[in-house]
Write a protein that holds these residues in place. Structure first.
Motif, PDB file in Angstrom:
ATOM      1  N   PRO A  39       0.798  -1.239   0.000  1.00 36.49           N
ATOM      2  CA  PRO A  39       0.000   0.000   0.000  1.00 36.49           C
ATOM      3  C   PRO A  39       0.830   1.289   0.000  1.00 36.49           C
ATOM      4  O   PRO A  39       0.449   2.272  -0.631  1.00 36.49           O
ATOM      5  CB  PRO A  39      -0.841  -0.112   1.269  1.00 36.49           C
ATOM      6  N   ARG A  40       1.953   1.296   0.691  1.00 40.89           N
ATOM      7  CA  ARG A  40       2.786   2.508   0.718  1.00 40.89           C
ATOM      8  C   ARG A  40       3.851   2.524  -0.378  1.00 40.89           C
ATOM      9  O   ARG A  40       4.615   3.472  -0.492  1.00 40.89           O
ATOM     10  CB  ARG A  40       3.444   2.661   2.094  1.00 40.89           C
ATOM     11  N   GLY A  41       3.930   1.446  -1.160  1.00 44.68           N
ATOM     12  CA  GLY A  41       4.841   1.406  -2.296  1.00 44.68           C
ATOM     13  C   GLY A  41       6.268   1.033  -1.977  1.00 44.68           C
ATOM     14  O   GLY A  41       7.136   1.120  -2.843  1.00 44.68           O
ATOM     15  N   GLU A  42       6.541   0.550  -0.772  1.00 43.35           N
ATOM     16  CA  GLU A  42       7.928   0.210  -0.429  1.00 43.35           C
ATOM     17  C   GLU A  42       8.387  -1.098  -1.065  1.00 43.35           C
ATOM     18  O   GLU A  42       9.589  -1.339  -1.154  1.00 43.35           O
ATOM     19  CB  GLU A  42       8.142   0.177   1.097  1.00 43.35           C
ATOM     20  N   GLN A  43       7.450  -1.940  -1.526  1.00 43.36           N
ATOM     21  CA  GLN A  43       7.804  -3.150  -2.256  1.00 43.36           C
ATOM     22  C   GLN A  43       6.912  -3.278  -3.491  1.00 43.36           C
ATOM     23  O   GLN A  43       5.714  -2.987  -3.422  1.00 43.36           O
ATOM     24  CB  GLN A  43       7.625  -4.386  -1.379  1.00 43.36           C
ATOM     25  N   VAL A  44       7.504  -3.713  -4.599  1.00 42.87           N
ATOM     26  CA  VAL A  44       6.777  -3.945  -5.847  1.00 42.87           C
ATOM     27  C   VAL A  44       7.271  -5.258  -6.434  1.00 42.87           C
ATOM     28  O   VAL A  44       8.412  -5.643  -6.219  1.00 42.87           O
ATOM     29  CB  VAL A  44       6.987  -2.782  -6.846  1.00 42.87           C
ATOM     30  N   TRP A  45       6.396  -5.964  -7.189  1.00 43.29           N
ATOM     31  CA  TRP A  45       6.788  -7.249  -7.731  1.00 43.29           C
ATOM     32  C   TRP A  45       5.819  -7.718  -8.818  1.00 43.29           C
ATOM     33  O   TRP A  45       4.722  -7.191  -8.954  1.00 43.29           O
ATOM     34  CB  TRP A  45       6.887  -8.301  -6.635  1.00 43.29           C
ATOM     35  N   VAL A 127      11.465  -7.757 -11.310  1.00 45.49           N
ATOM     36  CA  VAL A 127      11.927  -8.484 -12.487  1.00 45.49           C
ATOM     37  C   VAL A 127      11.210  -9.824 -12.518  1.00 45.49           C
ATOM     38  O   VAL A 127      10.710 -10.307 -11.497  1.00 45.49           O
ATOM     39  CB  VAL A 127      13.459  -8.696 -12.486  1.00 45.49           C
ATOM     40  N   GLY A 128      11.164 -10.432 -13.708  1.00 48.96           N
ATOM     41  CA  GLY A 128      10.517 -11.728 -13.828  1.00 48.96           C
ATOM     42  C   GLY A 128      11.126 -12.542 -14.950  1.00 48.96           C
ATOM     43  O   GLY A 128      11.885 -12.031 -15.772  1.00 48.96           O
ATOM     44  N   ARG A 129      10.759 -13.811 -14.958  1.00 47.01           N
ATOM     45  CA  ARG A 129      11.284 -14.736 -15.972  1.00 47.01           C
ATOM     46  C   ARG A 129      10.157 -15.667 -16.414  1.00 47.01           C
ATOM     47  O   ARG A 129       9.435 -16.216 -15.588  1.00 47.01           O
ATOM     48  CB  ARG A 129      12.423 -15.548 -15.379  1.00 47.01           C
ATOM     49  N   ILE A 130      10.044 -15.808 -17.739  1.00 43.80           N
ATOM     50  CA  ILE A 130       9.094 -16.750 -18.325  1.00 43.80           C
ATOM     51  C   ILE A 130       9.898 -17.782 -19.101  1.00 43.80           C
ATOM     52  O   ILE A 130      10.766 -17.430 -19.893  1.00 43.80           O
ATOM     53  CB  ILE A 130       8.105 -16.039 -19.265  1.00 43.80           C
ATOM     54  N   VAL A 131       9.599 -19.051 -18.865  1.00 43.66           N
ATOM     55  CA  VAL A 131      10.234 -20.146 -19.589  1.00 43.66           C
ATOM     56  C   VAL A 131       9.182 -20.710 -20.543  1.00 43.66           C
ATOM     57  O   VAL A 131       8.139 -21.193 -20.110  1.00 43.66           O
ATOM     58  CB  VAL A 131      10.760 -21.233 -18.628  1.00 43.66           C
ATOM     59  N   VAL A 132       9.465 -20.599 -21.833  1.00 47.92           N
ATOM     60  CA  VAL A 132       8.531 -21.047 -22.863  1.00 47.92           C
ATOM     61  C   VAL A 132       9.012 -22.366 -23.434  1.00 47.92           C
ATOM     62  O   VAL A 132      10.130 -22.452 -23.952  1.00 47.92           O
ATOM     63  CB  VAL A 132       8.402 -19.986 -23.985  1.00 47.92           C
ATOM     64  N   ALA A 156      20.495 -11.955  -9.316  1.00 50.51           N
ATOM     65  CA  ALA A 156      20.225 -12.937  -8.267  1.00 50.51           C
ATOM     66  C   ALA A 156      18.723 -13.103  -8.008  1.00 50.51           C
ATOM     67  O   ALA A 156      18.311 -14.108  -7.425  1.00 50.51           O
ATOM     68  CB  ALA A 156      20.937 -12.533  -6.978  1.00 50.51           C
ATOM     69  N   LEU A 157      17.922 -12.145  -8.450  1.00 50.84           N
ATOM     70  CA  LEU A 157      16.482 -12.196  -8.198  1.00 50.84           C
ATOM     71  C   LEU A 157      15.713 -13.073  -9.179  1.00 50.84           C
ATOM     72  O   LEU A 157      14.585 -13.476  -8.900  1.00 50.84           O
ATOM     73  CB  LEU A 157      15.906 -10.778  -8.238  1.00 50.84           C
ATOM     74  N   PHE A 158      16.298 -13.360 -10.339  1.00 43.66           N
ATOM     75  CA  PHE A 158      15.601 -14.177 -11.325  1.00 43.66           C
ATOM     76  C   PHE A 158      15.501 -15.611 -10.811  1.00 43.66           C
ATOM     77  O   PHE A 158      16.516 -16.201 -10.437  1.00 43.66           O
ATOM     78  CB  PHE A 158      16.323 -14.167 -12.676  1.00 43.66           C
ATOM     79  N   PRO A 159      14.302 -16.186 -10.810  1.00 45.39           N
ATOM     80  CA  PRO A 159      14.191 -17.593 -10.412  1.00 45.39           C
ATOM     81  C   PRO A 159      14.984 -18.475 -11.366  1.00 45.39           C
ATOM     82  O   PRO A 159      15.127 -18.159 -12.546  1.00 45.39           O
ATOM     83  CB  PRO A 159      12.692 -17.886 -10.544  1.00 45.39           C
ATOM     84  N   LYS A 160      15.515 -19.558 -10.863  1.00 45.02           N
ATOM     85  CA  LYS A 160      16.291 -20.497 -11.675  1.00 45.02           C
ATOM     86  C   LYS A 160      15.378 -21.210 -12.669  1.00 45.02           C
ATOM     87  O   LYS A 160      14.243 -21.565 -12.351  1.00 45.02           O
ATOM     88  CB  LYS A 160      17.000 -21.531 -10.791  1.00 45.02           C
ATOM     89  N   ARG A 172       7.265 -14.638  -5.610  1.00 41.19           N
ATOM     90  CA  ARG A 172       8.382 -13.901  -5.037  1.00 41.19           C
ATOM     91  C   ARG A 172       8.612 -14.331  -3.603  1.00 41.19           C
ATOM     92  O   ARG A 172       7.685 -14.794  -2.918  1.00 41.19           O
ATOM     93  CB  ARG A 172       8.156 -12.400  -5.102  1.00 41.19           C
ATOM     94  N   VAL A 173       9.830 -14.161  -3.159  1.00 41.16           N
ATOM     95  CA  VAL A 173      10.160 -14.418  -1.768  1.00 41.16           C
ATOM     96  C   VAL A 173       9.873 -13.134  -1.016  1.00 41.16           C
ATOM     97  O   VAL A 173      10.388 -12.065  -1.371  1.00 41.16           O
ATOM     98  CB  VAL A 173      11.658 -14.817  -1.616  1.00 41.16           C
ATOM     99  N   ASP A 174       9.009 -13.219  -0.015  1.00 35.96           N
ATOM    100  CA  ASP A 174       8.633 -12.026   0.751  1.00 35.96           C
ATOM    101  C   ASP A 174       9.821 -11.506   1.530  1.00 35.96           C
ATOM    102  O   ASP A 174      10.462 -12.241   2.266  1.00 35.96           O
ATOM    103  CB  ASP A 174       7.486 -12.365   1.711  1.00 35.96           C
TER     104      ASP A 174
END
Length: 176
Positions: A39-45, A127-132, A156-160, A172-174
């Protein structure tokens, strides 16, 4: 009787044609990736942050963050001269800014790994990752080896890829 039969054939012809179409041409899936924030914008994902889909899937990015505008932008030279982090044959995308409840769609037709980010919030871990498809598919391109354009903290944030293929979706990891 003939009139009834003709009327039935006329009405049912569309249905019969739909069922005679090969399944891969009819069954196009849609996956939704939400853009979220506290709500306050301190985290986005992005939710999910990692997603496995089949070739031909349409991805709909939807901004569910009431307090922020977001983008879904691939790493590619056509987008702000970024280093490419999508398959060579794939078309890059940039949703431009989506305000709350706005959406953007893209169909992914080339197998491989697609990394994307939110322009104003990349450094805030959006950031995000899509595996097609799967690695054994013709034309598959795995994770990009280009690391010069993306800070190590963001990489380091991209999931394997293996984890995405194994689970199908990675949330995402909280951090709170």
């Amino acid at each position: 009787m003939t009139l009834v039969r003709r009327k039935f054939l006329k009405m049912g012809g569309g249905i019969l044609a739909a069922f005679s179409t090969p399944l891969p041409l009819r069954a196009r899936s849609l996956e939704i990736i939400e853009m979220k924030g506290t709500p306050r914008g301190e985290q986005v994902w992005f939710a999910p942050q990692g997603l496995a889909v089949s070739v031909g899937t349409t991805i709909r990015f939807v901004n569910r963050d009431a307090g922020n505008g977001h983008t879904a932008t691939t790493y590619h030279p056509d987008n702000f001269d970024r280093i490419r982090r999508i398959p060579k044959a794939a078309k890059p995308w940039n949703s431009d800014f989506l305000m709350p409840n706005e959406s953007f769609e893209v169909m992914l037709t080339v197998p491989g790994v697609y990394d994307y980010y939110c322009i104003p919030h990349e450094m805030a871990a959006m950031v995000g990752r899509i595996v097609v498809g799967r690695p054994d598919e013709k034309g598959w391109e795995g994770e990009s080896a280009n690391v010069d354009d993306v800070p190590p903290e963001v990489l380091a944030l991209f999931p394997k890829v293996d984890a995405i293929l194994d689970k199908g979706r990675i949330e995402r990891v909280d951090k709170s």
